[in-house]
Design an enzyme around this catalytic site. Structure first.
Site, PDB file in Angstrom:
ATOM      1  N   ARG A 107     -21.635  24.346  47.432  1.00 50.34           N
ATOM      2  CA  ARG A 107     -20.814  25.279  48.310  1.00 50.34           C
ATOM      3  C   ARG A 107     -21.726  25.806  49.482  1.00 50.34           C
ATOM      4  NH1 ARG A 107     -16.419  29.679  46.910  1.00 50.34           N
ATOM      5  NH2 ARG A 107     -15.255  27.768  46.609  1.00 50.34           N
ATOM      6  N   HIS A 134     -12.427  21.865  51.985  1.00 48.07           N
ATOM      7  CA  HIS A 134     -12.484  22.296  50.620  1.00 48.07           C
ATOM      8  C   HIS A 134     -11.556  21.244  49.864  1.00 48.07           C
ATOM      9  CE1 HIS A 134     -12.695  24.674  47.234  1.00 48.07           C
ATOM     10  NE2 HIS A 134     -12.073  25.833  47.742  1.00 48.07           N
ATOM     11  N   GLN A 137     -10.089  21.611  46.309  1.00 48.71           N
ATOM     12  CA  GLN A 137      -8.943  22.765  46.305  1.00 48.71           C
ATOM     13  C   GLN A 137      -7.574  21.857  46.665  1.00 48.71           C
ATOM     14  OE1 GLN A 137      -8.980  26.335  45.917  1.00 48.71           O
ATOM     15  NE2 GLN A 137      -6.804  25.837  45.904  1.00 48.71           N
ATOM     16  N   ASP A 230      -4.287  31.815  53.663  1.00 48.15           N
ATOM     17  CA  ASP A 230      -5.420  31.765  53.256  1.00 48.15           C
ATOM     18  C   ASP A 230      -5.788  33.099  53.740  1.00 48.15           C
ATOM     19  OD1 ASP A 230      -8.108  31.361  52.061  1.00 48.15           O
ATOM     20  OD2 ASP A 230      -8.667  30.126  53.924  1.00 48.15           O
ATOM     21  N   CYS A 271      -5.078  29.431  48.053  1.00 48.83           N
ATOM     22  CA  CYS A 271      -6.335  29.004  47.307  1.00 48.83           C
ATOM     23  C   CYS A 271      -6.963  30.132  46.450  1.00 48.83           C
ATOM     24  CB  CYS A 271      -7.176  28.346  48.194  1.00 48.83           C
ATOM     25  SG  CYS A 271      -7.722  29.496  49.275  1.00 48.83           S
ATOM     26  N   ARG A 316      -7.287  23.668  39.269  1.00 52.24           N
ATOM     27  CA  ARG A 316      -8.879  23.487  40.030  1.00 52.24           C
ATOM     28  C   ARG A 316      -9.746  22.631  39.028  1.00 52.24           C
ATOM     29  NH1 ARG A 316     -10.917  26.290  44.097  1.00 52.24           N
ATOM     30  NH2 ARG A 316     -12.245  24.480  43.918  1.00 52.24           N
TER      31      ARG A 316
HETATM   32  N1  NVA Z   1     -11.231  30.038  53.729  1.00 52.78           N
HETATM   33  C1  NVA Z   1     -11.920  30.659  52.527  1.00 52.78           C
HETATM   34  C2  NVA Z   1     -11.534  29.879  51.320  1.00 52.78           C
HETATM   35  C3  NVA Z   1     -12.150  30.366  50.260  1.00 52.78           C
HETATM   36  C4  NVA Z   1     -11.702  29.587  48.836  1.00 52.78           C
HETATM   37  C5  NVA Z   1     -13.316  30.951  52.984  1.00 52.78           C
HETATM   38  O1  NVA Z   1     -13.851  30.130  53.290  1.00 52.78           O
HETATM   39  O2  NVA Z   1     -13.871  32.049  52.295  1.00 52.78           O
HETATM   40  N1   CP Z   2     -10.008  28.679  45.589  1.00 47.89           N
HETATM   41  C1   CP Z   2     -11.344  28.887  45.556  1.00 47.89           C
HETATM   42  O1   CP Z   2     -12.448  27.919  46.252  1.00 47.89           O
HETATM   43  O2   CP Z   2     -11.934  30.004  44.880  1.00 47.89           O
HETATM   44  P1   CP Z   2     -13.305  30.511  44.432  1.00 47.89           P
HETATM   45  O3   CP Z   2     -14.066  30.898  45.895  1.00 47.89           O
HETATM   46  O4   CP Z   2     -13.226  31.623  43.577  1.00 47.89           O
HETATM   47  O5   CP Z   2     -14.248  29.289  44.064  1.00 47.89           O
END
Ligand code: NVA
Ligand code: CP
Length: 330
Positions: A107, A134, A137, A230, A271, A316
């Site tokens: 990540r 993602h 997800q 989101d 998400c 998830r």
């Molecule tokens: N768009 C958000 C998704 C988090 C799961 C981010 O990248 O922070």
């Molecule tokens: N939805 C998601 O990816 O959550 P986290 O950032 O908690 O992993």
């Protein structure tokens, strides 16, 4: 279907049949988990590295629980705790980790980093979120939609908010692949990249799906099956953008009027994490500075019976377990 040895970097790399296979496997693993049937023989003795350059609750816990359920060990590399990118290149990190682990989750920031990691890794690499995509997800969301409606093809899904980042891009790709109808409902500035739109339109033409854009919140949500959104500011973005995001994306907040417009049978998805009340550090600070108490979704919608967010979060883990199991050889 054999996905052994495959990376899981974005859904664009997978066929509709492969995605359905992963969803079926996730459903099977979920059923086993619910019935107390252990699957720890599947990958006993193997280990996975979990690289997180950004924070996480769901993704990290899903990878850890899924790996443990499959009989595996995990090593969590938290943001700033490894040499990756600072003292050691992504290519060198990939070669080191793939000599010790059977799989690597990443990540972080640019999609090019996870692609580079995969290029130099001898073992499967899984994308746990990048700026652009993602994909794990998406499997959870598809499983949730399929559990609720019983099918995917023809589902109308509208995404509201910043549609040019990981979630918006991923929904557009996913809908194109699965023959679903995607609408991005936001101002033009937040529409996805043109090249990706064209790629998705070409895929949708072969699956019966469609890709639509509108700046009109009511037109974009009229009689749709799924309304999703989101956060307005994603991880890694500077605090300075809050003011403009609140101004530009507030018309696309998912509230009761939007859900009523979507219709009786529509569901809400997110998400997570979500800013729907003041019970978060950032939410409270934003309230103090800009005077708003809810952001991308109102607390009323978030807590309503139409909201499937916690089923989505649970999924998830089941879907990530399917990705690990399948790519390491079921
Ligand atoms: N768009 C958000 C998704 C988090 C799961 C981010 O990248 O922070
Ligand atoms: N939805 C998601 O990816 O959550 P986290 O950032 O908690 O992993």
């Amino acid at each position: 279907m054999n996905l052994k040895g495959r990376d899981f970097l974005k859904l664009l790399d997978f066929t509709q049949e492969e995605i359905v296979y992963l969803l079926d496997l996730a459903a099977e693993l979920k059923e086993k988990k619910k019935n107390g049937i252990l699957v720890d023989h599947m990958h006993r003795g193997k280990n996975v590295a979990l690289i997180f350059e950004k924070a996480s609750t769901r993704t990290r816990c899903s990878f850890e629980v899924a790996a443990h359920d499959l009989g595996m060990g995990t090593t969590y590399l938290e943001p700033d705790s490894s040499q990756i990118g600072k003292k050691e290149s992504v290519a060198d990190t990939a070669r080191v980790l793939s000599s010790m682990f059977e799989g690597i989750e990443y990540r972080g920031f640019d999609q090019s980093i996870v692609e580079e990691l995969a290029k130099y890794s001898k073992v499967p690499v899984w994308n746990g979120l990048t700026n652009e995509f993602h994909p794990t997800q998406m499997l959870a969301d598809l499983l949730t939609i399929r559990e609720h409606f019983g099918y995917l093809k023809g589902i109308k899904l509208t995404y509201m908010g910043d549609a040019r980042y990981n979630m918006g891009n991923s929904y557009m790709v996913t809908c194109a692949k699965m023959g679903m109808h995607f609408t991005a409902c936001t101002t033009e500035k937040y529409f996805p990249d043109q090249a990706l739109i064209e790629e998705c339109r070409a895929i949708a033409a072969t699956t019966g799906g469609s890709i639509t854009f509108t700046e009109d919140a009511f037109e974009g949500t009229k009689d749709v099956d799924v309304v999703c959104t989101d956060v307005w500011v994603s991880m890694g973005e500077p605090d300075e953008v809050w003011e403009e995001r609140i101004r530009e994306l507030s018309p696309y907040q998912v509230n009761k009027a939007i859900m009523d417009n979507a219709g009786e049978t529509a569901i809400f998805m997110h998400c997570l994490p979500a800013f729907h009340d003041l019970n978060t550090g950032i939410g409270a600070k934003i309230a103090e500075k800009f005077g708003i108490t809810e952001m991308e979704v109102t607390d009323e919608v978030f807590e309503s019976g139409k909201s499937l967010v916690f089923q989505e979060a649970e999924n998830r883990m089941h879907t990530i377990k399917a990705v690990i199991a399948a790519t390491l050889g079921e």
